[in-house]
Design an enzyme around this catalytic site. Structure first.
Site, PDB file in Angstrom:
ATOM      1  N   GLY A 165       0.829  -1.198   0.000  1.00  0.00           N
ATOM      2  CA  GLY A 165       0.000   0.000   0.000  1.00  0.00           C
ATOM      3  C   GLY A 165       0.857   1.239   0.000  1.00  0.00           C
ATOM      4  O   GLY A 165       2.086   1.162  -0.058  1.00  0.00           O
ATOM      5  N   GLY A 203       0.649   9.040   2.427  1.00  0.00           N
ATOM      6  CA  GLY A 203       0.968  10.379   1.973  1.00  0.00           C
ATOM      7  C   GLY A 203       2.445  10.611   1.723  1.00  0.00           C
ATOM      8  O   GLY A 203       2.821  11.449   0.908  1.00  0.00           O
ATOM      9  N   MET A 204       3.305   9.849   2.426  1.00  0.00           N
ATOM     10  CA  MET A 204       4.734  10.117   2.282  1.00  0.00           C
ATOM     11  C   MET A 204       5.571   8.885   1.976  1.00  0.00           C
ATOM     12  O   MET A 204       6.778   8.997   1.786  1.00  0.00           O
ATOM     13  CB  MET A 204       5.271  10.828   3.521  1.00  0.00           C
ATOM     14  CG  MET A 204       4.972  10.163   4.845  1.00  0.00           C
ATOM     15  SD  MET A 204       5.366  11.265   6.234  1.00  0.00           S
ATOM     16  CE  MET A 204       6.850  10.500   6.866  1.00  0.00           C
ATOM     17  N   LYS A 230       8.800   0.183   4.773  1.00  0.00           N
ATOM     18  CA  LYS A 230       8.211   1.476   4.440  1.00  0.00           C
ATOM     19  C   LYS A 230       9.301   2.358   3.851  1.00  0.00           C
ATOM     20  O   LYS A 230      10.298   2.631   4.513  1.00  0.00           O
ATOM     21  CB  LYS A 230       7.632   2.099   5.715  1.00  0.00           C
ATOM     22  CG  LYS A 230       6.831   3.350   5.501  1.00  0.00           C
ATOM     23  CD  LYS A 230       6.166   3.752   6.810  1.00  0.00           C
ATOM     24  CE  LYS A 230       5.052   4.719   6.585  1.00  0.00           C
ATOM     25  NZ  LYS A 230       4.319   4.994   7.827  1.00  0.00           N
ATOM     26  N   ASP A 240      -2.341  10.486  15.366  1.00  0.00           N
ATOM     27  CA  ASP A 240      -3.111  10.222  14.142  1.00  0.00           C
ATOM     28  C   ASP A 240      -3.765   8.853  14.262  1.00  0.00           C
ATOM     29  O   ASP A 240      -3.756   8.053  13.327  1.00  0.00           O
ATOM     30  CB  ASP A 240      -2.205  10.294  12.908  1.00  0.00           C
ATOM     31  CG  ASP A 240      -2.998  10.417  11.609  1.00  0.00           C
ATOM     32  OD1 ASP A 240      -4.169  10.870  11.659  1.00  0.00           O
ATOM     33  OD2 ASP A 240      -2.473  10.039  10.554  1.00  0.00           O
TER      34      ASP A 240
END
Length: 179
Positions: free
Chosen positions: A25, A28-29, A47, A141
């Site tokens: 997936g 945003g960054m 990541k 978040d």
């Protein structure tokens, strides 16, 4: 369109260690890939910060902070961070790979949830938050998209990208209320 160009091919080796299997997936960054840690023979979620952000000190700091904040948290309901590093002009975090769905997907796919099941999932998320808070880390978040749920309804909180250690100032907190 730029993110498409940056995607890694299957079998790409990141930092001489992590063999890419597939993309899981993107956010945003960063993109997140399923990779095999060839040194330890285990699957990891890798990541990778988008290269366009790797030259922005603020984004790099946020990314490093995610790794540091999460690495300090060993808890059954927090995704484990194993490693972080730099590779070909960008940065990565290697973390525990979890088979499962995001809590957002669970809610959409399985709605309406049985109340006992819903309470059980929320309780696990709150246990993770309490554990982090006691160690001075505030996620900032926390949302269903950032919780992974396995087939046995065990939940783990992920994505400490905007976590803060210690007291945060009010303007930063207010700017995040929309999430």
């Amino acid at each position: 369109a730029q993110a498409m160009i940056e995607r890694l091919d299957t079998d790409t080796i990141v930092d001489g260690r992590y063999r890419i299997e597939r993309r899981l997936g993107s956010g945003g960054m960063a993109d997140v890939y399923l990779a095999l840690d060839e040194q330890l023979g285990r699957k990891v979620a890798l990541k990778l910060l988008y290269r366009r952000f790797a030259e922005d000190p603020e984004f790099v700091e946020r990314f490093r902070r995610e790794a540091s904040a999460a690495a300090g948290l060993q808890h059954q309901h927090v995704v484990s961070v194993y490693d972080r590093g730099e590779w070909e002009g960008t940065y990565y975090i290697a973390m525990e790979y979890l088979e499962g769905r995001s809590l957002k997907e669970v809610v959409i796919d399985d709605a309406p949830l049985d109340p006992d099941r819903a309470i059980g999932l929320v309780t696990q998320v709150l246990q993770a938050a309490r554990f982090a808070h006691k160690r001075g880390v505030i996620h900032r978040d926390l949302k269903p998209h950032n919780v992974i749920v396995d087939d046995e309804d065990r939940a783990k909180v992920t994505d400490f990208g905007i976590a803060r250690a210690g007291a945060s100032d009010m303007t930063q907190t207010l700017s995040l209320i929309h999430t």
